[in-house]
Design a protein around this motif. Structure first.
Motif, mmCIF file in Angstrom:
data_model
loop_
_atom_site.group_PDB
_atom_site.id
_atom_site.type_symbol
_atom_site.label_atom_id
_atom_site.label_comp_id
_atom_site.label_asym_id
_atom_site.label_seq_id
_atom_site.Cartn_x
_atom_site.Cartn_y
_atom_site.Cartn_z
ATOM 1 N N ARG A 147 -5.013 -15.673 -14.676
ATOM 2 C CA ARG A 147 -6.213 -15.810 -15.974
ATOM 3 C C ARG A 147 -7.016 -14.723 -15.851
ATOM 4 O O ARG A 147 -7.411 -14.169 -16.965
ATOM 5 C CB ARG A 147 -6.246 -17.217 -15.990
ATOM 6 C CG ARG A 147 -7.395 -17.581 -17.112
ATOM 7 C CD ARG A 147 -7.792 -18.878 -17.524
ATOM 8 N NE ARG A 147 -6.780 -19.570 -17.887
ATOM 9 C CZ ARG A 147 -6.516 -19.788 -19.051
ATOM 10 N NH1 ARG A 147 -7.237 -19.238 -20.030
ATOM 11 N NH2 ARG A 147 -5.591 -20.613 -19.534
ATOM 12 N N PRO A 197 6.599 -19.801 -17.663
ATOM 13 C CA PRO A 197 5.401 -20.612 -17.608
ATOM 14 C C PRO A 197 4.286 -19.895 -18.071
ATOM 15 O O PRO A 197 3.203 -20.664 -18.714
ATOM 16 C CB PRO A 197 5.103 -21.185 -16.065
ATOM 17 C CG PRO A 197 6.717 -20.926 -15.461
ATOM 18 C CD PRO A 197 7.233 -19.716 -16.170
ATOM 19 N N HIS A 219 0.077 -16.653 -4.390
ATOM 20 C CA HIS A 219 -1.179 -16.729 -4.953
ATOM 21 C C HIS A 219 -1.001 -17.438 -6.349
ATOM 22 O O HIS A 219 -2.061 -17.416 -7.013
ATOM 23 C CB HIS A 219 -1.741 -15.456 -4.793
ATOM 24 C CG HIS A 219 -2.146 -15.044 -3.443
ATOM 25 N ND1 HIS A 219 -3.155 -15.291 -2.709
ATOM 26 C CD2 HIS A 219 -1.567 -14.238 -2.657
ATOM 27 C CE1 HIS A 219 -3.013 -14.878 -1.597
ATOM 28 N NE2 HIS A 219 -2.307 -14.181 -1.568
ATOM 29 N N THR A 220 0.101 -17.811 -6.610
ATOM 30 C CA THR A 220 -0.081 -18.507 -8.148
ATOM 31 C C THR A 220 -0.664 -19.903 -8.117
ATOM 32 O O THR A 220 -0.850 -20.431 -7.303
ATOM 33 C CB THR A 220 1.521 -18.633 -8.379
ATOM 34 O OG1 THR A 220 2.173 -19.390 -7.437
ATOM 35 C CG2 THR A 220 2.108 -17.484 -8.587
ATOM 36 N N GLY A 221 -1.105 -19.943 -9.355
ATOM 37 C CA GLY A 221 -2.025 -21.488 -9.483
ATOM 38 C C GLY A 221 -3.383 -21.357 -8.911
ATOM 39 O O GLY A 221 -3.975 -22.496 -8.948
ATOM 40 N N ARG A 222 -3.951 -20.068 -8.845
ATOM 41 C CA ARG A 222 -5.292 -20.061 -8.138
ATOM 42 C C ARG A 222 -6.215 -19.474 -9.131
ATOM 43 O O ARG A 222 -7.310 -18.810 -8.997
ATOM 44 C CB ARG A 222 -5.043 -19.127 -6.929
ATOM 45 C CG ARG A 222 -4.429 -19.871 -6.005
ATOM 46 C CD ARG A 222 -4.460 -19.199 -4.594
ATOM 47 N NE ARG A 222 -3.410 -19.831 -3.654
ATOM 48 C CZ ARG A 222 -3.243 -19.697 -2.514
ATOM 49 N NH1 ARG A 222 -3.697 -18.297 -2.119
ATOM 50 N NH2 ARG A 222 -2.330 -20.111 -1.783
#
Length: 175
Positions: A94, A122, A87-90
């Motif tokens: 943040r 990252p 589920h990274t980048g979603r």
């Protein structure tokens, strides 16, 4: 996405990505061979306020919040964050960060410190975008599997309102 307090029932959903992330050896200083019961004791410790991000019934990330120090220095918070690699980048990280920063300020913490952020992680970009700054770096302190010895950053962010009371310093309003 919903973020709420974790319960003991959430650990079985956290453990698979906790194990995967720590075993990768590129972001966390914990021993990659940590057995499940010790990992649970680290993450779900009684002094930790643990949160989970959910997409429907699926736990997509988790974070904890706690005092970094004790006694007269207990107003400085510490936190840790993990997002399921699927589920990274979603925006999960943040969203968890914003939630934890808001909770920390509401709980009376005046700042947050990360003691050991691998400099090649990252997430350093995320933390700086949220107002954290690198206070210092311990050079070559982390044996990264791809990059060899890399530094560990100590990162800090105030949670107090900026002078003038405009709310700067609170989650969502980095200084």
């Amino acid at each position: 996405m919903l973020i709420d307090d974790a319960t003991d029932r959430d650990w079985p959903a956290i453990w698979p990505f906790w194990r995967t992330i720590v075993a990768a050896r590129d972001t966390y200083t914990w021993d990659p061979a940590t057995p499940e019961h010790e990992a649970r004791a680290l993450w779900m410790a009684p002094g930790n306020r643990v949160f989970v991000a959910r997409d429907g019934d699926r736990v997509t990330g988790s974070a904890y919040l706690r005092p970094n120090y004790g006694g007269p220095a207990a107003r400085t918070a510490n936190a840790a964050f993990m997002v399921d690699p699927a589920h990274t980048g979603r925006g999960v990280g943040r969203a968890l960060a914003a939630h934890v920063l808001e909770r920390a300020a509401a709980d009376g913490f005046t700042g947050m410190v990360f003691n050991a952020v691998v400099e090649t992680n990252p997430a350093v970009r995320l933390w700086t975008s949220l107002g954290f700054r690198v206070l210092g770096t311990v050079p070559g302190a982390y044996d990264h599997p791809a990059h060899g010895p890399v530094g560990l950053h100590v990162m800090y962010r105030s949670l107090e309102p900026a002078p003038g009371g405009d709310g700067a310093g609170k989650a969502g309003n980095p200084q």
